[in-house]
Design an enzyme around this catalytic site. Structure first.
Site, PDB file in Angstrom:
ATOM      1  N   ASN A 208       0.808  -1.017   0.346  1.00 22.68           N
ATOM      2  CA  ASN A 208      -0.723  -0.074   0.046  1.00 22.68           C
ATOM      3  C   ASN A 208       0.565   1.377   0.161  1.00 22.68           C
ATOM      4  O   ASN A 208       2.236   1.327  -0.137  1.00 22.68           O
ATOM      5  CB  ASN A 208      -0.547   0.113   0.892  1.00 22.68           C
ATOM      6  CG  ASN A 208      -0.214  -0.522   2.056  1.00 22.68           C
ATOM      7  OD1 ASN A 208       0.820   0.730   2.733  1.00 22.68           O
ATOM      8  ND2 ASN A 208      -0.544  -1.249   2.805  1.00 22.68           N
ATOM      9  N   ASP A 276      -4.355  -6.734   4.371  1.00 23.07           N
ATOM     10  CA  ASP A 276      -5.457  -7.561   4.810  1.00 23.07           C
ATOM     11  C   ASP A 276      -5.140  -8.982   4.571  1.00 23.07           C
ATOM     12  O   ASP A 276      -5.327  -9.762   4.905  1.00 23.07           O
ATOM     13  CB  ASP A 276      -6.486  -6.998   4.528  1.00 23.07           C
ATOM     14  CG  ASP A 276      -6.792  -6.064   5.625  1.00 23.07           C
ATOM     15  OD1 ASP A 276      -6.208  -5.768   5.925  1.00 23.07           O
ATOM     16  OD2 ASP A 276      -7.388  -5.391   4.689  1.00 23.07           O
ATOM     17  N   ASP A 304      -4.608 -10.892  12.345  1.00 25.20           N
ATOM     18  CA  ASP A 304      -4.719  -9.550  12.627  1.00 25.20           C
ATOM     19  C   ASP A 304      -4.243  -8.799  13.857  1.00 25.20           C
ATOM     20  O   ASP A 304      -4.860  -9.759  15.098  1.00 25.20           O
ATOM     21  CB  ASP A 304      -5.966  -9.980  12.581  1.00 25.20           C
ATOM     22  CG  ASP A 304      -7.040  -8.264  13.471  1.00 25.20           C
ATOM     23  OD1 ASP A 304      -6.490  -8.060  13.723  1.00 25.20           O
ATOM     24  OD2 ASP A 304      -7.890  -8.087  12.574  1.00 25.20           O
TER      25      ASP A 304
END
Length: 397
Positions: A208, A276, A304
């Site tokens: 990202n 993710d 997570d």
């Protein structure tokens, strides 16, 4: 910040010893008292006269110097300092420290001291990467030895890579962070930062646009308040904060493992933008175009990290802070994230392209706590970090 602080500086033998002359000058310029110890190998690179002149203090060199022992015995010398700094910390010195040897003045002082010790490693890249040196490093860190550097760079031997001693200003920053009397002194705080890179094949990955700028700013702000910062970072554009214990990772799984190994901590701030998903079966060869069409990529969910730490029953930090980078319904989504993950606070922001926040120098956040949502004005990321650090200090002290 260092006025009146006493630094016992052990100078090892290596070309990086020349940097210690500048280090001494900068420490004294900040008011520190520097007592130098020069190893025999160190004398091959800097002279006792130059070290003494800059330190304004006697240079200690020999374990069996009767005059030195009468003036100040080596046991006393090892304990009067606020901090013992070894720069450069050669592979040999690190090995002696890890094995508890005491066959010269430097190693004897290090074994006899009951004050904190910081090392600035410096050596050839192959020596630094050798399994023995890495084993010694792990032992020293487990013993509570503070480490600053080494950096990547050109070596005097002509090679390039990790092993170059941290610059004097980096070492000074680490010393100031260690000796700071701020409200977070004695607190260990974990910070994650930057993106993660999830491999598709050896040359491609999922990532990202996170630069790591906000995470680095938070680390600096916490250090300025006296915290010991463990900084777990993905491949970020922003440099890691000087004075932090830095753990570099690539993937989400590696980040989780690094985070869990860094616990326990008094607080944990999860500023990293963790991917993710990952490709469930990354190729070990570069994927090629073929007549059969585009390759099919199957995805798996990444661990997570925020939820894992928030819901720990053992060694859960007293304060767990997550970040929520949203593009719509910012408050609603961030509040739901806080409840879903089980963390204490969420720092939410709008990272829509029009805001210029992701990868930019400014941020506009909303702090969501048990008391509700608190909007902060748009400001540079350092200011956001300072305000957040002050809130953390108020919560932990």
């Amino acid at each position: 910040m260092l006025a009146g602080k006493h630094i016992l500086l052990i100078i090892g033998g290596g070309i990086a010893a020349f940097k210690t002359l500048d280090l001494i000058r900068r420490l004294r310029g900040r008011g520190a008292v520097v007592t130098p110890v020069l190893t025999k190998a160190g004398e091959e690179f800097v002279t006792p006269l130059s070290v003494a002149a800059l330190a304004g203090n006697k240079v200690y060199r020999d374990l069996f110097d009767l005059g030195d022992e009468a003036e100040m015995g080596h046991i006393q010398l090892s304990r009067v300092a606020d901090l013992v700094v070894v720069a450069p910390a050669t592979a040999d010195l690190m090995a002696k420290m890890a094995q508890g040897q005491a066959n010269d003045l430097a190693s004897t002082l290090l074994l006899a001291t009951d004050t904190p010790v910081m090392i600035a490693p410096a050596m050839n890249v192959r020596m630094w990467q050798h399994i023995a040196t890495q084993r010694n490093l792990t032992t020293l860190q487990g013993d509570g030895i503070l480490v600053v550097g080494p950096n990547d760079g050109d070596m005097a031997c002509g090679e390039f890579g990790p092993g170059r001693m941290a610059e004097p200003l980096e070492i000074v920053a680490a010393i100031e962070a260690q000796l700071s009397d701020g409200p977070l002194k004695g607190k260990r705080i974990l910070v994650t930062s930057g993106p993660t890179h999830e491999p598709i094949d050896p040359v491609r990955y999922i990532a990202n646009r996170s630069s790591g700028t906000q995470g680095t700013a938070i680390g600096r702000a916490l250090l300025a308040l006296g915290a010991k910062v463990v900084f777990v970072t993905g491949p970020a554009d922003a440099a890691a904060p000087q004075g932090a214990e830095v753990i570099r990772v690539q993937t989400a799984q590696q980040m989780l493992e690094a985070v869990e190994s860094a616990l326990p901590a008094d607080a944990a701030i999860f500023a990293a933008a963790v991917a993710d998903w990952r490709v469930s079966s990354a190729s070990d060869r570069k994927l090629k175009k073929s007549k059969d069409g585009m390759p099919v990529l199957e995805f798996a969910e990444n661990p997570d990290i925020l939820r894992t730490v928030s819901q720990r029953k053992a060694e859960r930090p007293a304060l767990v802070i997550g970040f929520a980078a949203e593009t719509d319904d910012v408050i609603e989504n961030a509040t739901a994230k806080l409840l879903r993950k089980g963390c204490d606070w969420i720092v939410a922001n709008d990272v829509s392209p029009a805001t210029g926040i992701m990868g930019g120098r400014e941020n506009a956040v909303t702090l969501i706590t048990e008391a509700g949502a608190e909007d902060w004005p748009r400001m540079d990321k350092d200011a956001v970090a300072r305000q957040l650090a002050q809130r953390i200090a108020a919560r932990l002290t």
